[in-house]
Design an enzyme around this catalytic site. Structure first.
Site, short mmCIF file in Angstrom:
data_model
loop_
_atom_site.label_atom_id
_atom_site.label_comp_id
_atom_site.label_asym_id
_atom_site.label_seq_id
_atom_site.Cartn_x
_atom_site.Cartn_y
_atom_site.Cartn_z
N GLY A 221 -4.20 7.04 112.65
CA GLY A 221 -3.72 5.20 112.93
C GLY A 221 -4.95 4.57 112.32
O GLY A 221 -5.95 5.63 111.48
N SER A 222 -5.07 3.46 113.13
CA SER A 222 -6.07 2.30 112.37
C SER A 222 -7.37 2.72 113.09
O SER A 222 -8.30 1.94 112.73
CB SER A 222 -5.96 1.11 112.98
OG SER A 222 -4.89 0.97 112.60
N THR A 223 -7.11 4.16 113.93
CA THR A 223 -8.90 3.97 114.55
C THR A 223 -9.89 4.85 113.29
O THR A 223 -10.96 4.57 112.64
CB THR A 223 -8.89 4.80 115.84
OG1 THR A 223 -8.04 6.80 114.65
CG2 THR A 223 -8.62 4.82 117.00
N PHE A 224 -8.88 5.42 112.54
CA PHE A 224 -9.38 5.98 111.20
C PHE A 224 -9.74 4.69 110.84
O PHE A 224 -10.87 4.89 109.10
CB PHE A 224 -8.39 6.75 110.20
CG PHE A 224 -9.07 7.47 109.17
CD1 PHE A 224 -9.19 8.69 109.94
CD2 PHE A 224 -9.14 7.31 107.96
CE1 PHE A 224 -10.18 10.22 108.61
CE2 PHE A 224 -9.38 8.39 106.82
CZ PHE A 224 -10.19 9.69 107.67
#
Length: 493
Positions: A221-224
């Site tokens: 998800g958005s951690t990437f």
């Protein structure tokens, strides 16, 4: 001798020769393989014929050995705080074998390691009992407790990994639900206690035997988006994280007709800078950046941080995190927000945070500090080593600027600690076809105290059907856990 007898004699001679060759082949060429074969019961009997060496955390053993009244096995393994340390120790069972550090260091722990030959020879001559060596880990007991208890409070499936960025030492590795390795360490008794426990664990749909911190991979998800920002800076697509990115809102991925939505309506994502986009987690900005960077450069940077490496040995081998190679342009855009075919383990996401914190240097992660013989001599010592340098120190500094702003002003606020520099990013990853399953929640961060000591943390939570979808958020579920782990390391007196 007549001809028939001569033929019989030659044939018998060849049979004897074949038997001699085979016997010597087994004795010399296959001896080591057969002596270590999993179905060689003598190996198991020898393994539990005396107390095993121990696995230690902060110099204190978290394992032990207990005398039993078995016909073959004299001792069985015991574990202290077994569920908390299970992802690290694994199990050592008379009936069901061993895993993790127990398996990888079995010869040392059981005392049969070739490196203990001299010590064992001296013991044999002096009549002293043979004993195994010890495994000293890098685990911080306070960080491990914070990670395990934090996940336990949620009562959900999840995993936490914490790394010391400067060295690569793994400070915490927690997974829930967990199991107690002591509960099936023996041979099944007449009332079948060990067998019953083993059967229950394997039948449990929550899969407590699975190491979610290390072995399992999930959409990040958005951690990437942290990695996407780094790749965009390295590729020269971003020169200042505070400059507008010329991103439309809505943004339609190339070769498609459906606009890519942000996670909430009304976010200030149009032309947002990388810093502003990271604070509120704009999908549009990071998807567009990934398209501009291109799949080749995106994959290159991802692989620099550890993606696509199937041999990340800590020494327990980690699950292979994936940045796909065969993707088209719209899929490249989705990869920039951690969706599509991108998958990662919590350890991999912690490696990403650690590399950003460590000026772009990714250290090889490890959890065994040293191996010590029964005579307390060190027989192996792990030295920190640089795994890769996927980004420059300047790029890392720019990403840190955006992450630290996200911790102060955006979704990363749950991890803020007074007196500690914190950079963070939340993540919520779609799960299942058409996102019909509850999403995964992620939290990635690093912290640094006034003495320069650092820690990088990744928290993964799989809420399942246990909580409302509206309550699933990386900051809400993972942020407090990450904060507790950082405090355990950075505020230690």
């Amino acid at each position: 001798m007549n001809k028939p007898l001569r033929h019989i004699a030659i044939f018998c001679g060849l049979l004897v020769l074949a038997l001699l060759i085979r016997a010597n082949w087994i004795q010399y060429a296959q001896s080591e393989e057969l002596s270590k074969h999993e179905k060689n019961r003598r190996v198991a009997i020898e393994r539990y014929s005396q107390p095993r060496g121990n696995i230690l955390v902060a110099g204190e053993p978290i394992t032990g050995s207990k005398a039993v009244n078995g016909q073959d096995f004299k001792y069985k393994r015991t574990f202290k705080n077994g569920p908390m340390y299970a992802p690290i120790t694994g199990y050592s069972s008379q009936a069901f074998g061993s895993t993790a550090l127990e398996k990888l260091n079995d010869e040392l722990l059981s005392g049969s390691d070739d490196r203990l030959f001299i010590q064992n020879t001296v013991n044999m001559l002096t009549g002293k009992k043979q004993r195994g060596g010890d495994v000293y880990t890098t685990i911080d007991p306070d960080a491990q407790k914070a990670a395990f208890e934090g996940l336990g409070r949620l009562n959900l499936k999840g995993g936490v990994a914490a790394i010391e960025p400067e060295t690569g030492k793994i400070l915490a590795l927690a997974s829930t639900p967990s199991y107690d390795p002591s509960s099936f360490a023996g041979m099944s008794t007449k009332d079948g206690e060990d067998q019953d426990q083993w059967n229950k664990l394997n039948a449990d749909k929550a899969k407590p035997l699975v190491n979610r911190a290390l072995k399992e991979t999930y959409p990040p998800g958005s951690t990437f988006k942290v990695l996407t920002a780094a790749a965009a800076i390295e590729a020269g697509k971003v020169t200042d994280v505070n400059d507008p990115t010329d991103t439309p809102d809505p943004y339609t991925l190339p070769q498609t007709t459906k606009p890519l939505p942000n996670h909430s309506v009304g976010l200030p994502c149009k032309n947002a800078s990388v810093t502003d986009a990271m604070e509120v987690s704009c999908n549009t900005v990071f998807a567009k950046l990934a398209v501009e960077v291109g799949k080749k450069k995106m994959r290159e940077v991802a692989e620099g941080f550890g993606f696509n490496d199937g041999e990340v040995d800590t020494p327990i081998r980690a699950g292979k995190s994936i940045y796909p190679s065969d993707i088209d342009v719209p899929q490249t855009g989705l990869s920039g927000i951690g969706q599509g075919s991108v998958t990662a383990s919590p350890l991999q996401i912690a490696m990403l945070a650690a590399g950003i914190a460590n000026d772009g240097k990714v250290m090889k992660p490890y959890m065994v500090d040293k191996l010590v013989g029964p005579d307390t001599d060190v027989i192996a010592q792990t030295e920190p080593s640089v795994r890769s340098e996927p980004i420059s120190a300047d790029t890392a500094a720019m990403v840190r600027e955006a992450m630290e702003s996200t911790a102060k002003n955006g979704s990363g606020r749950p991890a803020l600690i007074d007196g500690i520099t914190v950079g963070a990013k939340t993540g919520t990853a779609q799960h299942g076809a058409n996102n019909e399953l509850p999403p995964y929640a992620w939290f990635i961060c690093y912290g640094e105290n006034s003495d320069g000591k650092q820690v990088a943390v990744a928290v993964f939570v799989d809420p399942g059907q246990d909580i409302p979808r509206s309550d699933i958020a990386g900051g809400k579920l993972g942020g407090p856990i990450a904060k507790d782990v950082m405090e355990a390391v950075l505020l230690k007196k």
